[in-house]
Enzyme design. Structure first.
Site, PDB file in Angstrom:
ATOM      1  NE  ARG A 133    -193.847 -94.164  31.419  1.00  0.00           N
ATOM      2  CZ  ARG A 133    -194.834 -93.578  32.333  1.00  0.00           C
ATOM      3  NH1 ARG A 133    -195.299 -93.029  31.936  1.00  0.00           N
ATOM      4  NH2 ARG A 133    -194.478 -94.062  33.542  1.00  0.00           N
ATOM      5  NE  ARG A 179    -184.439 -82.074  26.598  1.00  0.00           N
ATOM      6  CZ  ARG A 179    -185.158 -82.669  27.986  1.00  0.00           C
ATOM      7  NH1 ARG A 179    -184.009 -83.023  28.552  1.00  0.00           N
ATOM      8  NH2 ARG A 179    -186.239 -81.691  28.581  1.00  0.00           N
ATOM      9  CD  GLU A 190    -185.804 -78.020  29.887  1.00  0.00           C
ATOM     10  OE1 GLU A 190    -185.715 -78.133  31.279  1.00  0.00           O
ATOM     11  OE2 GLU A 190    -187.033 -78.630  29.944  1.00  0.00           O
TER      12      GLU A 190
END
Length: 288
Positions: free
Chosen positions: A206, A242, A259
């Site tokens: 989000r 990432r 990541e």
């Protein structure tokens, strides 16, 4: 002969992962046969795929042993099982720091408040976690130690880091790599509210928006990606990565997260060429 690719997810990931509806059609348009499957589906014939690509396996954090046993059994997996074993426990940050790369200071399983890093606020999280589960931001050292005690009593490793105040204004910089090369970057907004304690319903997707990476951020993130082969001898080349960075008190980028397991690639926020980079990386991995 058409190459078959499995995009590997979880039950929830198949429903809500925003990357899959973009990645799967792009691969199919490039001529690959694509199956979007659950990692724990016993009906999947992994040997029948030319490549299995780990994607939104978001339940690995509470099924880690089972997940890694599955990874060991998949013949052509990216990122590979050795990378997943190393990366699914955040103690890998010790290796990154030992390689001379700047990492947010971390104390592991502190025994008392005297062991805490010098800070006005702290973040406590388990070393095996995903989606900020069992993670919180604290201003009271007593709350920090209570959270640590809760994690260690459950047999988990607790990590404590000074909260980086820059996150409240600048967020986190997420730099995405495909096939070992920088692809795009995004800004992740702050996730940990002051005083909210532990929550299990945070949504790391989000509010994410495209954002340019600075030369300093790109240099550091590329150095982390380039360091992985020396940290993990024998691992297959990374298909995706990432690197999440934050600014320290002096404004310098430091590593917050590496990541390499199931990161959001933020494809909805990425430039169109990111999909062609993903397709090329998959093709190169199959050809290797």
């Amino acid at each position: 002969m058409t190459s078959r690719v499995a995009l590997v997810s979880s039950e929830r990931g198949l429903r809500v992962d925003p990357d899959l509806p973009l990645a799967a059609p792009a691969l199919r348009e490039a001529g690959f046969a694509v199956d979007c499957v659950r990692w724990d589906d016993p009906a999947v014939d992994w040997a029948g795929h030319d490549l299995a690509v780990v994607r939104s396996c978001w339940d690995y954090a509470w099924r880690r042993a089972e997940f890694l046993a599955w990874a060991d059994a998949v013949p052509r997996l990216r990122n590979d099982a050795g990378v997943l074993r190393w990366n699914t426990d955040k103690t890998h940050l010790r290796d990154v720091a030992a390689a001379g790369l700047p990492v947010v200071p971390t104390v592991w399983d502190p025994a008392s408040t005297a062991d805490l890093p010098d800070a006005e606020e702290w973040v406590v999280k388990p070393s095996v976690s995903a989606g900020s589960r069992d993670t919180a931001r604290w201003t009271d050292p007593g709350d920090v130690m209570a959270h640590v005690a809760q994690l260690t009593a459950a047999g988990r490793t607790a990590m404590v880091q000074p909260y980086q105040a820059s996150v409240d204004d600048a967020g986190e910089a997420a730099l995405l790599f495909l096939g070992g090369r920088f692809s795009h970057a995004a800004r992740k907004p702050p996730m940990l509210g002051r005083g909210e304690g532990v929550r299990q319903d945070r949504n790391g997707r989000r509010g994410v928006r495209p954002a340019p990476a600075t030369p300093e951020q790109r240099e550091l993130a590329q150095a982390v990606v380039d360091a992985v082969p020396s940290l993990l001898r024998g691992a297959a080349p990374l298909l995706y990565a990432r690197i999440d960075l934050v600014a320290d008190a002096a404004g310098r980028p430091v590593v917050l997260e590496v990541e390499l397991t199931e990161p959001n690639l933020f494809l909805p926020q990425a430039p169109p060429e990111a999909l062609s980079r993903l397709v090329r990386a998959v093709g190169d991995a199959i050809a290797a």
